[in-house]
Design an enzyme around this catalytic site. Structure first.
Site, PDB file in Angstrom:
ATOM      1  N   SER A   1      39.022 -35.762  52.227  1.00 49.58           N
ATOM      2  CA  SER A   1      40.205 -35.504  51.264  1.00 49.58           C
ATOM      3  C   SER A   1      41.252 -36.810  51.351  1.00 49.58           C
ATOM      4  O   SER A   1      41.420 -37.260  52.423  1.00 49.58           O
ATOM      5  CB  SER A   1      40.736 -34.105  51.403  1.00 49.58           C
ATOM      6  OG  SER A   1      41.827 -34.203  50.895  1.00 49.58           O
TER       7      SER A   1
ATOM      8  N   TYR B   1      44.528 -27.837  56.867  1.00 52.62           N
ATOM      9  CA  TYR B   1      43.711 -28.532  56.066  1.00 52.62           C
ATOM     10  C   TYR B   1      43.779 -30.105  56.486  1.00 52.62           C
ATOM     11  O   TYR B   1      42.646 -30.870  56.549  1.00 52.62           O
ATOM     12  CB  TYR B   1      43.957 -28.169  54.655  1.00 52.62           C
ATOM     13  CG  TYR B   1      42.943 -28.942  53.655  1.00 52.62           C
ATOM     14  CD1 TYR B   1      41.705 -28.249  53.417  1.00 52.62           C
ATOM     15  CD2 TYR B   1      43.155 -29.936  53.007  1.00 52.62           C
ATOM     16  CE1 TYR B   1      40.978 -28.663  52.449  1.00 52.62           C
ATOM     17  CE2 TYR B   1      42.163 -30.463  52.065  1.00 52.62           C
ATOM     18  CZ  TYR B   1      41.053 -29.906  51.681  1.00 52.62           C
ATOM     19  OH  TYR B   1      40.239 -30.500  50.899  1.00 52.62           O
TER      20      TYR B   1
END
Length: 225
Positions: free
Chosen positions: A142, A155
């Site tokens: 990501s 995350y």
């Protein structure tokens, strides 16, 4: 192009993972799906994508936070197709909270599913790839693995870990005909982003359009991918 190859895509019953599975099926790879929720719909979509190539589609519902489940999934894939030639580590979950309010169990779950599962599925697929002298591992990281975002500390930490793991593994296996790469999507039209939009609406009182615009502003194109 991938006729005779087998691809295992984790977290592939929706979103980016399902899109990847369909793309690989169109290239002729047999597919092992993994994920929660509806299975019949995604399986039908992947079968349709690979119909002209006679692709076979299997499913395993491994909980990607559990090493034993991942091991069972890899054994199942090997028993059905011989080995996994292409591994796409895509499974991921999210939770939004400030660090002092972040539930410990959510931190542990995010690290397990977003990072540790990459280690487990990779270590279990590599022996077959090395024996064949060919393998492809793609880790869906990501932009959160390249920079920080507020209120998603677990995350961000996990995705930074995925990128570091990718770099180390790529060097380890390069002489054996196996490549390891990561892709780093920005905010993408998935269920996870839909949940993020609702979370912004709930916490700020802003409308959905404003919430989506806030997320889209992080992407270079100023839109969701």
């Amino acid at each position: 192009m991938l006729k005779g190859k087998t691809a295992l895509v984790t977290g592939s019953t929706s979103g980016i993972g399902l899109g990847i599975a369909k793309a690989l099926a169109r290239q002729g790879a047999n597919i092992v799906l993994n994920g929660f929720g509806d299975v019949d719909g995604p399986r039908a979509e992947v079968l349709a994508a690979g119909q002209s190539a006679g692709v076979q589609v299997a499913y395993h519902g491994a909980d990607m936070s559990r090493a034993a489940d991942i091991e069972d999934m890899m054994k199942s894939a090997a028993s059905q197709f011989g080995r996994v030639d292409i591994l796409v580590n895509n499974a991921g979950i999210q939770h939004v909270a400030s660090i002092e309010d972040f539930p410990v169990e959510r931190w542990d779950a995010i690290i397990a599913i977003n990072l540790s599962s990459v280690f487990h599925s990779t270590r279990l697929s590599l022996p077959g790839m090395k024996a064949k002298g060919w393998g492809r591992i793609v880790n869906v990281a990501s932009t959160a693995g390249l920079k920080g975002y507020r209120y998603v500390s677990a995350y961000v930490a996990a995705k930074h870990g995925v990128i570091g793991l990718t770099r180390a593994l790529a060097l380890e296996v390069a002489p054996r005909g196996v490549t390891v790469n990561a892709v780093c999507p920005g905010y993408t039209e998935t269920e996870m982003v839909a949940q993020a939009v609702q979370n912004i609406v709930r916490k700020t009182g802003r409308g959905e359009d404003a919430a989506r615009a806030e997320l889209a502003a992080s992407n270079p194109q100023q839109r969701l991918v």
